[in-house]
Design an enzyme around this catalytic site. Structure first.
Site, PDB file in Angstrom:
ATOM      1  N   CYS A 146     -10.898  -3.600  -3.887  1.00  0.00           N
ATOM      2  CA  CYS A 146      -9.879  -4.575  -4.328  1.00  0.00           C
ATOM      3  C   CYS A 146     -10.524  -5.894  -4.715  1.00  0.00           C
ATOM      4  O   CYS A 146     -10.026  -6.587  -5.607  1.00  0.00           O
ATOM      5  CB  CYS A 146      -8.825  -4.777  -3.245  1.00  0.00           C
ATOM      6  SG  CYS A 146      -7.721  -3.347  -3.146  1.00  0.00           S
ATOM      7  N   CYS A 192      -4.126   0.722  -2.575  1.00  0.00           N
ATOM      8  CA  CYS A 192      -4.022  -0.545  -1.834  1.00  0.00           C
ATOM      9  C   CYS A 192      -2.940  -1.438  -2.440  1.00  0.00           C
ATOM     10  O   CYS A 192      -2.610  -1.340  -3.627  1.00  0.00           O
ATOM     11  CB  CYS A 192      -5.351  -1.304  -1.882  1.00  0.00           C
ATOM     12  SG  CYS A 192      -6.616  -0.627  -0.795  1.00  0.00           S
ATOM     13  N   GLU A 233       0.266   5.231   0.656  1.00  0.00           N
ATOM     14  CA  GLU A 233      -0.702   6.249   1.101  1.00  0.00           C
ATOM     15  C   GLU A 233      -0.311   7.638   0.604  1.00  0.00           C
ATOM     16  O   GLU A 233       0.750   7.825   0.006  1.00  0.00           O
ATOM     17  CB  GLU A 233      -0.813   6.180   2.627  1.00  0.00           C
ATOM     18  CG  GLU A 233      -1.362   4.823   3.066  1.00  0.00           C
ATOM     19  CD  GLU A 233      -1.633   4.724   4.554  1.00  0.00           C
ATOM     20  OE1 GLU A 233      -1.155   5.577   5.332  1.00  0.00           O
ATOM     21  OE2 GLU A 233      -2.339   3.758   4.932  1.00  0.00           O
ATOM     22  N   CYS A 243     -10.286  -5.156   0.651  1.00  0.00           N
ATOM     23  CA  CYS A 243     -11.389  -4.196   0.730  1.00  0.00           C
ATOM     24  C   CYS A 243     -12.328  -4.404  -0.464  1.00  0.00           C
ATOM     25  O   CYS A 243     -11.992  -5.109  -1.426  1.00  0.00           O
ATOM     26  CB  CYS A 243     -10.849  -2.771   0.771  1.00  0.00           C
ATOM     27  SG  CYS A 243     -10.301  -2.139  -0.828  1.00  0.00           S
ATOM     28  N   ASN A 279       0.839  -1.204   0.000  1.00  0.00           N
ATOM     29  CA  ASN A 279       0.000   0.000   0.000  1.00  0.00           C
ATOM     30  C   ASN A 279       0.875   1.256   0.000  1.00  0.00           C
ATOM     31  O   ASN A 279       1.955   1.285   0.605  1.00  0.00           O
ATOM     32  CB  ASN A 279      -1.024  -0.003   1.141  1.00  0.00           C
ATOM     33  CG  ASN A 279      -0.457  -0.251   2.506  1.00  0.00           C
ATOM     34  OD1 ASN A 279       0.570  -0.928   2.663  1.00  0.00           O
ATOM     35  ND2 ASN A 279      -1.099   0.277   3.532  1.00  0.00           N
ATOM     36  N   GLU A 312      -3.126  -4.586  -3.146  1.00  0.00           N
ATOM     37  CA  GLU A 312      -3.645  -5.467  -4.198  1.00  0.00           C
ATOM     38  C   GLU A 312      -3.609  -4.754  -5.555  1.00  0.00           C
ATOM     39  O   GLU A 312      -3.257  -5.347  -6.575  1.00  0.00           O
ATOM     40  CB  GLU A 312      -5.097  -5.876  -3.888  1.00  0.00           C
ATOM     41  CG  GLU A 312      -5.264  -6.757  -2.669  1.00  0.00           C
ATOM     42  CD  GLU A 312      -5.442  -5.974  -1.374  1.00  0.00           C
ATOM     43  OE1 GLU A 312      -4.956  -4.824  -1.284  1.00  0.00           O
ATOM     44  OE2 GLU A 312      -6.045  -6.529  -0.448  1.00  0.00           O
TER      45      GLU A 312
HETATM   46  N1  THU Z   1      -5.305  -1.596   2.505  1.00  0.00           N
HETATM   47  C1  THU Z   1      -4.777  -2.379   1.511  1.00  0.00           C
HETATM   48  O1  THU Z   1      -3.682  -2.127   1.014  1.00  0.00           O
HETATM   49  N2  THU Z   1      -5.495  -3.457   1.114  1.00  0.00           N
HETATM   50  C2  THU Z   1      -6.700  -3.822   1.645  1.00  0.00           C
HETATM   51  O2  THU Z   1      -7.338  -4.733   1.140  1.00  0.00           O
HETATM   52  C3  THU Z   1      -7.211  -3.137   2.836  1.00  0.00           C
HETATM   53  C4  THU Z   1      -6.596  -1.820   3.101  1.00  0.00           C
HETATM   54  C5  THU Z   1      -4.535  -0.417   2.936  1.00  0.00           C
HETATM   55  C6  THU Z   1      -5.104   0.896   2.491  1.00  0.00           C
HETATM   56  C7  THU Z   1      -4.522   1.834   3.531  1.00  0.00           C
HETATM   57  O3  THU Z   1      -3.225   2.230   3.108  1.00  0.00           O
HETATM   58  C8  THU Z   1      -4.393   0.985   4.778  1.00  0.00           C
HETATM   59  O4  THU Z   1      -4.474  -0.369   4.328  1.00  0.00           O
HETATM   60  C9  THU Z   1      -5.461   1.249   5.824  1.00  0.00           C
HETATM   61  O5  THU Z   1      -6.715   1.195   5.270  1.00  0.00           O
END
Ligand code: THU
Length: 132
Positions: free
Chosen positions: A90, A54, A45, A87, A43, A56
């Site tokens: 994703c 994300c 941000e 999520c 991920n 994925e």
């Molecule tokens: N996140 C992912 O990378 N994949 C997921 O399936 C769930 C959430 C990340 C997004 C964000 O950077 C952090 O987790 C908190 O939500």
């Protein structure tokens, strides 16, 4: 090393690269494509929160860029206390490149849990719904 052990260690390696200063929640993904090539994602941000990406999504982008077309297995690890499944967004992204045999694997506390796409996104929208 088994395929799953390889995917797990690669996903853990990817997770260490996560850029998650806002959530402090690191996610790593390793996916295996139709040619058994492995693609990684973490991920990433952003200070403008919705612009974060994300893990994925990153792994899928890497697969497409490398010429892969299909996800045979995708393994996700995260730094949280609970097991984390992809999520909603994703799930839809994974669906685009999977079928009912695609294995969605979550490793948490050294325990592997396997889901199918239909487990995670039943009654979902896909290209078959679009006019040709
Ligand atoms: N996140 C992912 O990378 N994949 C997921 O399936 C769930 C959430 C990340 C997004 C964000 O950077 C952090 O987790 C908190 O939500």
């Amino acid at each position: 090393m088994t395929t799953l052990q390889t995917l797990k260690s690669q996903a853990q390696k990817a997770m260490k690269k996560a850029y998650a200063p806002y959530s402090n929640f690191n996610v790593g993904v390793a996916l295996m494509d139709e040619n058994n090539n492995i693609h990684l994602g973490c991920n990433v941000e952003n200070s403008a929160y919705p612009e974060g990406v994300c893990a994925e999504a990153g792994a899928i982008s890497n697969m497409i860029l490398s010429g892969g077309k299909f996800i045979k297995k995708i393994l996700i690890v995260s730094s949280g206390k609970q097991m984390v499944t992809p999520c909603g967004g994703c799930r839809q992204k994974i669906k685009e490149f999977s079928d009912e045999n695609t294995q969605i694997l979550i490793d948490h506390n050294n325990e592997m849990t396997q889901f199918s796409m239909n487990d995670l996104l039943p009654h979902s929208f896909d290209k078959t719904h679009l006019p040709r």
